[in-house]
Design a protein around this motif. Structure first.
Motif, mmCIF file in Angstrom:
data_model
loop_
_atom_site.group_PDB
_atom_site.id
_atom_site.type_symbol
_atom_site.label_atom_id
_atom_site.label_comp_id
_atom_site.label_asym_id
_atom_site.label_seq_id
_atom_site.Cartn_x
_atom_site.Cartn_y
_atom_site.Cartn_z
ATOM 1 N N GLY A 24 0.800 -1.214 0.000
ATOM 2 C CA GLY A 24 0.000 0.000 0.000
ATOM 3 C C GLY A 24 0.838 1.271 0.000
ATOM 4 O O GLY A 24 0.301 2.368 -0.084
ATOM 5 N N ASN A 25 2.155 1.111 0.105
ATOM 6 C CA ASN A 25 3.068 2.247 0.057
ATOM 7 C C ASN A 25 3.757 2.325 -1.285
ATOM 8 O O ASN A 25 4.033 1.292 -1.909
ATOM 9 N N VAL A 26 4.053 3.540 -1.719
ATOM 10 C CA VAL A 26 4.952 3.752 -2.846
ATOM 11 C C VAL A 26 6.355 3.682 -2.250
ATOM 12 O O VAL A 26 6.624 4.293 -1.211
ATOM 13 N N LEU A 27 7.230 2.909 -2.881
ATOM 14 C CA LEU A 27 8.572 2.681 -2.347
ATOM 15 C C LEU A 27 9.642 3.159 -3.316
ATOM 16 O O LEU A 27 9.507 2.982 -4.530
ATOM 17 N N LEU A 28 10.690 3.730 -2.768
ATOM 18 C CA LEU A 28 11.902 3.986 -3.534
ATOM 19 C C LEU A 28 12.969 3.127 -2.873
ATOM 20 O O LEU A 28 13.378 3.380 -1.737
ATOM 21 N N ILE A 29 13.365 2.061 -3.570
ATOM 22 C CA ILE A 29 14.314 1.086 -3.040
ATOM 23 C C ILE A 29 15.678 1.376 -3.672
ATOM 24 O O ILE A 29 15.792 1.468 -4.894
ATOM 25 N N VAL A 30 16.694 1.501 -2.812
ATOM 26 C CA VAL A 30 18.015 1.934 -3.273
ATOM 27 C C VAL A 30 19.092 1.017 -2.720
ATOM 28 O O VAL A 30 19.096 0.719 -1.518
ATOM 29 N N ASN A 31 20.023 0.585 -3.594
ATOM 30 C CA ASN A 31 21.206 -0.108 -3.073
ATOM 31 C C ASN A 31 22.249 0.970 -2.783
ATOM 32 O O ASN A 31 22.569 1.790 -3.629
ATOM 33 N N THR A 32 22.700 1.012 -1.545
ATOM 34 C CA THR A 32 23.542 2.107 -1.082
ATOM 35 C C THR A 32 24.956 1.637 -0.750
ATOM 36 O O THR A 32 25.209 0.443 -0.608
ATOM 37 N N ALA A 33 25.857 2.620 -0.618
ATOM 38 C CA ALA A 33 27.220 2.359 -0.164
ATOM 39 C C ALA A 33 27.757 3.648 0.447
ATOM 40 O O ALA A 33 27.782 4.688 -0.208
ATOM 41 N N SER A 34 28.158 3.579 1.681
ATOM 42 C CA SER A 34 28.565 4.761 2.445
ATOM 43 C C SER A 34 29.772 5.487 1.868
ATOM 44 O O SER A 34 29.860 6.700 1.947
ATOM 45 N N LYS A 35 30.718 4.735 1.302
ATOM 46 C CA LYS A 35 31.962 5.347 0.832
ATOM 47 C C LYS A 35 31.950 5.630 -0.668
ATOM 48 O O LYS A 35 32.980 5.889 -1.267
ATOM 49 N N CYS A 36 30.785 5.602 -1.267
ATOM 50 C CA CYS A 36 30.624 5.839 -2.704
ATOM 51 C C CYS A 36 30.550 7.349 -2.967
ATOM 52 O O CYS A 36 30.073 8.116 -2.130
ATOM 53 N N GLY A 37 30.997 7.766 -4.138
ATOM 54 C CA GLY A 37 30.897 9.167 -4.534
ATOM 55 C C GLY A 37 29.462 9.656 -4.608
ATOM 56 O O GLY A 37 29.213 10.865 -4.566
ATOM 57 N N PHE A 38 28.513 8.733 -4.709
ATOM 58 C CA PHE A 38 27.090 9.104 -4.751
ATOM 59 C C PHE A 38 26.462 9.180 -3.357
ATOM 60 O O PHE A 38 25.274 9.460 -3.230
ATOM 61 N N ALA A 39 27.238 8.933 -2.299
ATOM 62 C CA ALA A 39 26.700 8.939 -0.932
ATOM 63 C C ALA A 39 25.968 10.232 -0.574
ATOM 64 O O ALA A 39 24.997 10.177 0.194
ATOM 65 N N PRO A 40 26.352 11.409 -1.110
ATOM 66 C CA PRO A 40 25.570 12.611 -0.804
ATOM 67 C C PRO A 40 24.086 12.501 -1.198
ATOM 68 O O PRO A 40 23.261 13.272 -0.715
ATOM 69 N N GLN A 41 23.751 11.525 -2.032
ATOM 70 C CA GLN A 41 22.343 11.297 -2.371
ATOM 71 C C GLN A 41 21.531 10.895 -1.141
ATOM 72 O O GLN A 41 20.307 11.048 -1.142
ATOM 73 N N PHE A 42 22.185 10.411 -0.092
ATOM 74 C CA PHE A 42 21.458 10.094 1.140
ATOM 75 C C PHE A 42 20.661 11.315 1.606
ATOM 76 O O PHE A 42 19.530 11.182 2.075
ATOM 77 N N ALA A 43 21.242 12.499 1.485
ATOM 78 C CA ALA A 43 20.562 13.724 1.930
ATOM 79 C C ALA A 43 19.291 13.969 1.120
ATOM 80 O O ALA A 43 18.246 14.317 1.681
ATOM 81 N N GLU A 44 19.355 13.775 -0.193
ATOM 82 C CA GLU A 44 18.179 13.967 -1.051
ATOM 83 C C GLU A 44 17.131 12.884 -0.799
ATOM 84 O O GLU A 44 15.934 13.154 -0.823
ATOM 85 N N LEU A 45 17.588 11.658 -0.586
ATOM 86 C CA LEU A 45 16.656 10.567 -0.267
ATOM 87 C C LEU A 45 15.920 10.880 1.032
ATOM 88 O O LEU A 45 14.703 10.688 1.127
ATOM 89 N N GLN A 46 16.648 11.393 2.017
ATOM 90 C CA GLN A 46 16.044 11.752 3.297
ATOM 91 C C GLN A 46 15.007 12.859 3.115
ATOM 92 O O GLN A 46 13.924 12.810 3.704
ATOM 93 N N LYS A 47 15.316 13.848 2.292
ATOM 94 C CA LYS A 47 14.367 14.952 2.038
ATOM 95 C C LYS A 47 13.077 14.423 1.422
ATOM 96 O O LYS A 47 11.977 14.829 1.817
ATOM 97 N N LEU A 48 13.204 13.538 0.432
ATOM 98 C CA LEU A 48 12.010 12.951 -0.193
ATOM 99 C C LEU A 48 11.201 12.171 0.835
ATOM 100 O O LEU A 48 9.970 12.272 0.878
ATOM 101 N N TYR A 49 11.887 11.394 1.655
ATOM 102 C CA TYR A 49 11.214 10.594 2.678
ATOM 103 C C TYR A 49 10.433 11.502 3.625
ATOM 104 O O TYR A 49 9.250 11.270 3.890
ATOM 105 N N GLU A 50 11.083 12.547 4.106
ATOM 106 C CA GLU A 50 10.417 13.462 5.051
ATOM 107 C C GLU A 50 9.230 14.167 4.406
ATOM 108 O O GLU A 50 8.190 14.344 5.036
ATOM 109 N N LYS A 51 9.372 14.532 3.150
ATOM 110 C CA LYS A 51 8.328 15.286 2.459
ATOM 111 C C LYS A 51 7.077 14.447 2.199
ATOM 112 O O LYS A 51 5.964 14.960 2.258
#
Length: 159
Positions: A24-51
């Motif tokens: 019943g939820n819309v999901l955005l499923i992401v494979n993550t890695a803390s030391k990846c150059g894309f790690a700053p995307q965590f901040a944008e993912l968090q913003k979407l989640y909160e919104k």
């Protein structure tokens, strides 16, 4: 019923969670890695989640260490890194394989039900899958795609 909801995943503390808990939820499923150059995307993912979390939207993060060892060895280090550096409080799970012979059933489902570029295999960290409230994969996004660029697709699913 979607086969997605038959899959179980593991929280960092080892507790098993059924994907059906997110039915019943819309999901955005992401494979993550803390030391990846894309790690700053965590901040944008968090913003979407909160919104959108009050509108039955959830981000689910699945750490993986399959791309140049860009994830911490311990789950505790990963969780601490995500929370301290990016304020992550969306659900994160235990490290898992997202490709290859030991690929977790969740990523087997996601890759089999979405088109990848040239192959269905996940090629790098921060590949994102948008799943509708019925458990169907309706979008797959490249690692370089900023989560904020997915917002219109999320809004369309929540409408």
């Amino acid at each position: 019923m979607s086969k997605l909801y038959e899959i179980e995943v593991e929280k960092p503390n080892g507790e098993t969670v059924a994907m059906s808990d997110y039915k019943g939820n819309v999901l955005l499923i992401v494979n993550t890695a803390s030391k990846c150059g894309f790690a700053p995307q965590f901040a944008e993912l968090q913003k979407l989640y909160e919104k959108y979390k009050e509108n039955n939207f959830t981000v689910l993060g699945f750490p993986s260490d399959q791309f140049l060892n860009q994830e911490f060895d311990s789950t505790e280090e990963t969780m601490e890194f995500c929370q301290m550096n990016y304020g992550v409080n969306f659900p994160m799970f235990k490290k898992m394989d997202v490709k290859g012979k030991d690929k977790h059933l969740l990523f087997e489902y996601l890759t089999e039900n979405s088109k990848g570029l040239l192959s269905k295999e996940i090629k790098w960290n921060f590949t994102k899958f948008l799943v509708n409230e019925s458990g169907e994969v309706i979008g797959r996004y490249a690692p370089k795609t900023n989560p904020k660029d997915i917002e219109k697709d999320i809004q369309a699913q929540l409408a």
